[in-house]
Design an enzyme around this catalytic site. Structure first.
Site, PDB file in Angstrom:
ATOM      1  N   LYS A   1      33.489  32.647  41.033  1.00  0.00           N
ATOM      2  CA  LYS A   1      33.722  32.298  39.621  1.00  0.00           C
ATOM      3  C   LYS A   1      33.039  30.963  39.297  1.00  0.00           C
ATOM      4  CE  LYS A   1      38.175  30.213  40.898  1.00  0.00           C
ATOM      5  NZ  LYS A   1      39.622  30.462  40.992  1.00  0.00           N
TER       6      LYS A   1
ATOM      7  N   TYR B   1      27.449  -0.816  29.563  1.00  0.00           N
ATOM      8  CA  TYR B   1      28.315  -0.757  28.379  1.00  0.00           C
ATOM      9  C   TYR B   1      29.600  -1.547  28.602  1.00  0.00           C
ATOM     10  CZ  TYR B   1      25.725   3.095  26.161  1.00  0.00           C
ATOM     11  OH  TYR B   1      24.785   3.863  25.556  1.00  0.00           O
TER      12      TYR B   1
HETATM   13  C1  LIG Z   1      40.068  30.380  42.345  1.00  0.00           C
HETATM   14  C2  LIG Z   1      40.921  31.401  42.973  1.00  0.00           C
HETATM   15  C3  LIG Z   1      40.789  31.696  44.348  1.00  0.00           C
HETATM   16  C4  LIG Z   1      39.960  30.853  45.279  1.00  0.00           C
HETATM   17  O1  LIG Z   1      40.642  29.643  45.497  1.00  0.00           O
HETATM   18  P1  LIG Z   1      40.129  28.581  46.568  1.00  0.00           P
HETATM   19  O2  LIG Z   1      41.185  27.537  46.591  1.00  0.00           O
HETATM   20  O3  LIG Z   1      38.838  28.048  46.053  1.00  0.00           O
HETATM   21  O4  LIG Z   1      39.975  29.310  47.845  1.00  0.00           O
HETATM   22  C5  LIG Z   1      41.488  32.774  44.849  1.00  0.00           C
HETATM   23  N1  LIG Z   1      42.312  33.507  44.064  1.00  0.00           N
HETATM   24  C6  LIG Z   1      42.497  33.228  42.754  1.00  0.00           C
HETATM   25  C7  LIG Z   1      43.442  34.047  41.966  1.00  0.00           C
HETATM   26  C8  LIG Z   1      41.826  32.153  42.173  1.00  0.00           C
HETATM   27  O5  LIG Z   1      42.032  31.855  40.881  1.00  0.00           O
END
Ligand SMILES: *Cc1c(COP(=O)(O)O)cnc(C)c1O
Length: 375
Positions: free
Chosen positions: A49, A269
C-alpha cells in the site's frame, strides 16, 4: 524554442534533483524470503500500500513476486488497479480498506479481492454476486481490538446467526489486525489472539490471516495461514537481536551552496539559530517538501563519511542548512552529496529524531528525488 528543447534530458533531470534515493531490490527480495522462512509453512503476502511504503510499487511489487510472493495487499482499489497489469495472473491483489459503494463492479471485473470490513460491505458484494450469478471471492475482517476496521462484536453475532449472508461469497481468509504486534511482551497481543480464536470459532471453518510484520516474529500461534508483513520488508526489522532484516533505502542530498560566516550570524527562517562562533554552513537541496520534516529543525543531522553535520536553523521547503565546520574547507562543493539515510544514519535514527515512526519517514519521501533501483 520547441517544447521538447524545454525539457531536461534524463541525465540532466537526475543531476538537477535535490537528492538521490537508492532502493535495493536485492534487499527487498532478501527481506521477503527471510520473513517467508521465519513463518513457514505459513504463506507470506507483501503489503504494498501507499506506493510500497513510498518506495515505488511498480518496481517493488514485481521484486517481491520474483522472490516468490503471490499475495499483495494495498489500501485502495485504485492502487490495486494500477498494480494489476504489472503482476502476472497468478498474483492476487487484496484491498484492505474495502470497497466504497458503486466501485464493486470495477473491483470484480479486475478480479481484485476486497476485504469486507462491515456487514454493509458484505451485503453490497453479495448483491453483485447474485446479480451476476457468480460466487465472488473476498476476505472478511473482524475487529479484535483496534476499533478501526472489521466487523464489530455485534456484527459478528449477527453474521453467526445469519450465515446465509455468506452465500454466493467465497471467503478466502478471515483477517484481523494487531494493535501492538511490534511489542514482544505486551499482553494485548494475547488478548487479541484470544478474541480472534473466539471469532473464528463462531464462523464456518475458513483460512486465517492475522499477522503484520511484528506478528511474523511473535509466537507461531499468531501466524495461521497467511501473514501480511509490510514495514519489515522495507528494512525496518523487529526489535529483537540478530534478526535477518536488511536496510533497503539510502538517501543522499546535494550541496547547493557553502559559505563561511562570522560569529553571531542568524541562519534560516525565524533566525532560530545564531552562530556561536565563526562557522561554515552548507545548504542542501532537500526540505520538508521532500519529507525531511520541519521538526528536524536545529535537531537532526546529515553525514559526510563519519562526520556528523548537524542541521542548524529551520528546515525550509526545499533546503536545509548544515553546520559543516568540522569538515576541512573545500571538502563540500556545489553538487557534493551528503548522507541522510545510510550506514551512518538509519531510517530508525531519523524517525527517532522526528518523534515519529519509520513508516511516516518512508511514505513522506515524495517524488523529487532521483530514484535508483539497484539489483
Ligand atoms: C498496513 C497493514 C499491514 C502491514 O503492517 P506492517 O506493520 O507494516 O507490517 C498489515 N495489515 C493491515 C490490515 C494493514 O493495514
Amino acid at each position: 524554442m520547441s517544447l521538447s528543447k524545454m525539457q531536461l534530458t534524463t541525465t540532466e533531470h537526475d543531476l538537477a534533483a535535490g537528492g538521490i534515493l537508492t532502493i535495493s531490490l536485492k534487499a527487498l527480495r532478501h527481506n521477503y524470503q527471510a520473513v517467508a522462512k521465519q513463518i513457514a509453512p505459513t504463506r507470506a503476502a507483501a503489503v504494498v500500500k501507499a506506493d510500497s511504503y513510498g518506495l515505488g510499487a511498480d518496481k517493488v511489487a514485481p521484486a517481491f513476486y520474483q522472490a516468490g510472493c503471490r499475495d499483495f495487499f494495498v489500501a485502495h482499489l485504485g492502487e490495486a488497479l494500477k498494480l494489476r497489469p504489472l503482476l502476472a495472473d497468478d498474483a492476487t491483489l487484496y484491498v484492505l480498506n474495502g470497497l466504497q459503494p458503486q466501485t464493486e463492479e470495477t473491483c470484480a471485473d479486475a478480479q481484485i479481492i476486497p476485504v469486507l470490513n462491515s456487514l454493509e460491505q458484505l451485503t453490497n458484494w453479495q448483491k453483485l454476486a447474485i446479480k451476476r450469478g457468480v460466487t465472488l471471492p473476498a476476505l472478511l475482517q473482524v475487529d479484535t481490538g483496534m476499533a478501526r476496521l472489521g466487523l464489530s462484536h455485534e456484527e459478528l453475532d449477527h453474521l453467526a446467526d445469519h450465515l446465509d449472508l455468506l452465500d454466493h461469497l467465497d471467503i478466502k481468509f478471515i483477517i484481523s489486525h494487531l494493535a501492538v504486534g511490534d511489542e514482544f511482551n505486551n499482553a494485548f497481543n494475547t488478548k487479541q489472539l484470544e478474541t480472534m480464536q473466539a471469532a473464528i470459532a463462531r464462523l464456518p471453518k475458513m483460512p486465517v490471516a492475522f499477522a503484520n510484520s511484528g506478528g511474523c516474529f511473535q509466537d507461531k500461534s499468531f501466524h495461521y495461514n497467511l501473514a501480511r508483513p509490510g514495514v519489515v520488508l522495507y528494512g525496518v526489522g523487529p526489535d529483537l537481536p540478530n534478526h535477518p532484516i536488511l536496510p533497503v533505502a539510502e538517501l543522499s542530498a546535494r550541496v547547493i551552496q557553502v559559505r563561511n560566516v562570522p560569529q553571531g550570524t542568524p541562519v534560516g527562517y525565524g533566525c532560530t539559530y545564531v552562530t556561536p562562533k565563526p562557522m561554515r554552513i552548507a545548504t542542501i537541496a532537500v526540505g520538508y517538501a521532500d519529507g525531511w520534516f520541519r521538526s528536524l529543525s536545529n535537531k537532526g543531522s546529515a553525514f559526510y563519511g563519519d562526520t556528523r553535520l548537524p542541521i542548524v536553523g529551520r528546515v525550509s521547503m526545499d533546503s536545509i542548512t548544515l553546520d559543516v565546520t568540522d569538515l576541512p574547507e573545500g571538502t563540500l562543493t556545489l553538487g557534493s552529496l551528503v548522507e541522510l539515510i545510510g550506514p551512518h544514519q538509519s531510517l530508525q535514527d531519523v524517525a527517532r529524531d522526528c518523534d515519529t515512526i519509520p513508516y511516516e519517514i518512508l511514505t513522506a519521501l515524495g517524488h523529487r528525488y532521483q530514484r535508483i533501483y539497484v539489483d
